[in-house]
Design an enzyme around this catalytic site. Structure first.
Site, mmCIF file in Angstrom:
data_model
loop_
_atom_site.group_PDB
_atom_site.id
_atom_site.type_symbol
_atom_site.label_atom_id
_atom_site.label_comp_id
_atom_site.label_asym_id
_atom_site.label_seq_id
_atom_site.Cartn_x
_atom_site.Cartn_y
_atom_site.Cartn_z
ATOM 1 N N GLU A 152 38.977 102.414 69.818
ATOM 2 C CA GLU A 152 39.219 101.064 69.027
ATOM 3 C C GLU A 152 39.290 101.143 67.600
ATOM 4 O OE1 GLU A 152 39.290 97.274 67.145
ATOM 5 O OE2 GLU A 152 37.818 98.630 67.246
ATOM 6 N N ASP A 200 33.475 103.645 70.949
ATOM 7 C CA ASP A 200 33.383 104.287 69.928
ATOM 8 C C ASP A 200 32.729 103.326 68.671
ATOM 9 O OD1 ASP A 200 35.820 102.870 70.168
ATOM 10 O OD2 ASP A 200 36.584 103.528 68.308
HETATM 11 ZN ZN ZN Z 1 34.860 96.552 67.181
#
Ligand code: ZN
Length: 407
Positions: free
Chosen positions: A147, A82
């Site tokens: 994340e 992401d």
């Molecule tokens: Zn990162």
């Protein structure tokens, strides 16, 4: 050096293809990433699996390179799929086009944080395979979701699965940060993230009076104490140039609310603080200090630590850690400079460390303007390709840590 020179490079093309997938928050559809990684695994002739530790929309993709001694603890090469949102109007290039300019700079969200690392691992493995290398330890290249929003439905859940348990992980390599100098920052620990909300109650009434024990006066008392503490951390940093922000405790007032109109002393105020606690702090004493200040302020303050991460031991960078020795040997051989620091923010490495497994955050990006989460994020094509060579050496060394090494 023209853009055309790079556009014919196979590794650059793979990187560009990954960058062109808009896996950008919010509400990411990870399917295109999964398909892309599956194709990469196929081209490397390595098996790939997809698991869903939390929900069906949050895949973890795992490429496996089986070691000659598969019973040994394994190595994880982790990256997140992401990327953070963009403000396209602030970019000079479309953020998901991965344009290369005349200087060889590739512009796209994720060039630095951290799609580069994901495909660099694969590029390094391609080189190792071509050279006939066979790892002693099994290597896993893992691609995780979310994340950038805390990893709660990604790595945090993945490490709890039986799948992860069976991977028998001995060491993890994950993201570091772009360096504007020739020194690589290396993360071996993270601060503890705390979130504090204070509900301050007090005497309310007419704004023309001097009422005792108002919420405003109490909040002011605590705020002064916390601000004084904050100043002490600023001074500590200023006194010692070897320290970075990850070495001190940060406290910031981030939200403030309360009150109804200007001539009414309100019965409540609410204040929210973002705190990142240095790993050297006695957290029990620190919390007690905050509670004492609230009492000294006159009481009537409800203390809500809505986030309080537990202490997680740092990864040892000494001879007790054979993976560190192997990593360091690669760095030394390549003549690279590293500066181990406590990560000022948070990464997925903390979930691995929480399991008692050593984890290092590393970025091969040096001499590059820091554009993490910023507009016009870019990476120079030759810096990208050099990173593949760096990982080739590091991965080779990590895969060869022998059973007889202390661990
Ligand atoms: Zn990162």
């Amino acid at each position: 050096m023209s853009a055309g020179k790079w556009e014919n490079n196979e590794e650059i093309q793979i990187f560009q293809e990954y960058l062109r997938i808009p896996s950008v928050h919010p509400d990411i559809d990870y399917n295109s990433c999964v398909e892309f990684i599956k194709r990469q695994a196929e081209s490397l002739k390595l098996p790939v699996e997809v698991v869903y530790p939390a929900v069906k929309s949050k895949p973890v993709v795992i490429i496996k390179w089986l070691g000659k001694e598969p019973e040994l603890p394994t190595i994880i090469l982790n990256s997140h799929m992401d990327v953070v949102p963009v403000f396209p109007e602030m970019w000079t290039h479309e953020p998901f086009s991965a344009d290369i300019d005349e200087e060889g700079r590739i512009f796209a969200r994720g060039t630095q944080d951290m799609k580069s690392v994901g495909t660099q691992y694969l590029g390094a493995i391609r080189l190792l395979k071509a050279s006939g290398f066979q790892p002693k330890r099994t290597l896993y290249v893992t691609f995780v979701p979310d994340e950038e929003i805390g990893g709660q439905l990604g790595m945090a859940e993945f490490v709890k699965t039986d799948y992860y348990k069976h991977m028998n992980v001995g060491f993890s390599l994950d993201e570091g940060a772009t360096s504007e100098r020739d020194v690589h920052h290396l993360f071996f620990a993270e601060r503890l993230r705390w979130g504090l909300k204070l509900h301050v109650s007090g005497t309310s009434g007419h704004g023309s009076l001097l009422l005792p024990n108002t919420a405003g006066v109490k909040l002011n008392y605590v705020l002064n104490k916390l601000t004084k503490f904050r100043s002490s951390q600023v001074e500590t940093l200023a006194r010692d140039s070897s320290l970075s922000v990850g070495d001190v405790t940060t406290v910031n007032l981030t939200q403030l609310s309360g009150g109804v109109q200007s001539n009414v002393v309100p019965p409540h105020f609410e204040a929210v603080f973002d705190m990142r606690i240095a790993i050297t702090v006695d957290v029990v004493a620190f919390e007690k200090q905050i509670r004492d200040w609230c009492e000294e302020a006159g009481g009537g303050i409800e203390i809500d630590f809505f986030r309080k991460e537990p202490y997680i031991g740092p990864t040892k960078l000494d001879s007790s850690n054979p993976y560190w020795l192997a990593f360091k040997a690669a760095i030394d051989e390549l003549g690279l400079k590293v500066h181990p620091i406590v990560c000022p923010g948070a990464t997925d490495s903390r979930f691995i460390r929480e399991k008692g497994t050593p984890a290092i955050g590393f970025s091969p990006i040096t001499n590059t303007t820091m554009r993490l989460h910023d507009h016009d994020e870019f990476l120079q094509a030759d810096v990208y390709l050099k990173g593949i060579e760096v990982y080739k050496k590091i991965i080779r060394n990590l895969a060869e840590v022998s059973q007889t090494d202390k661990q």
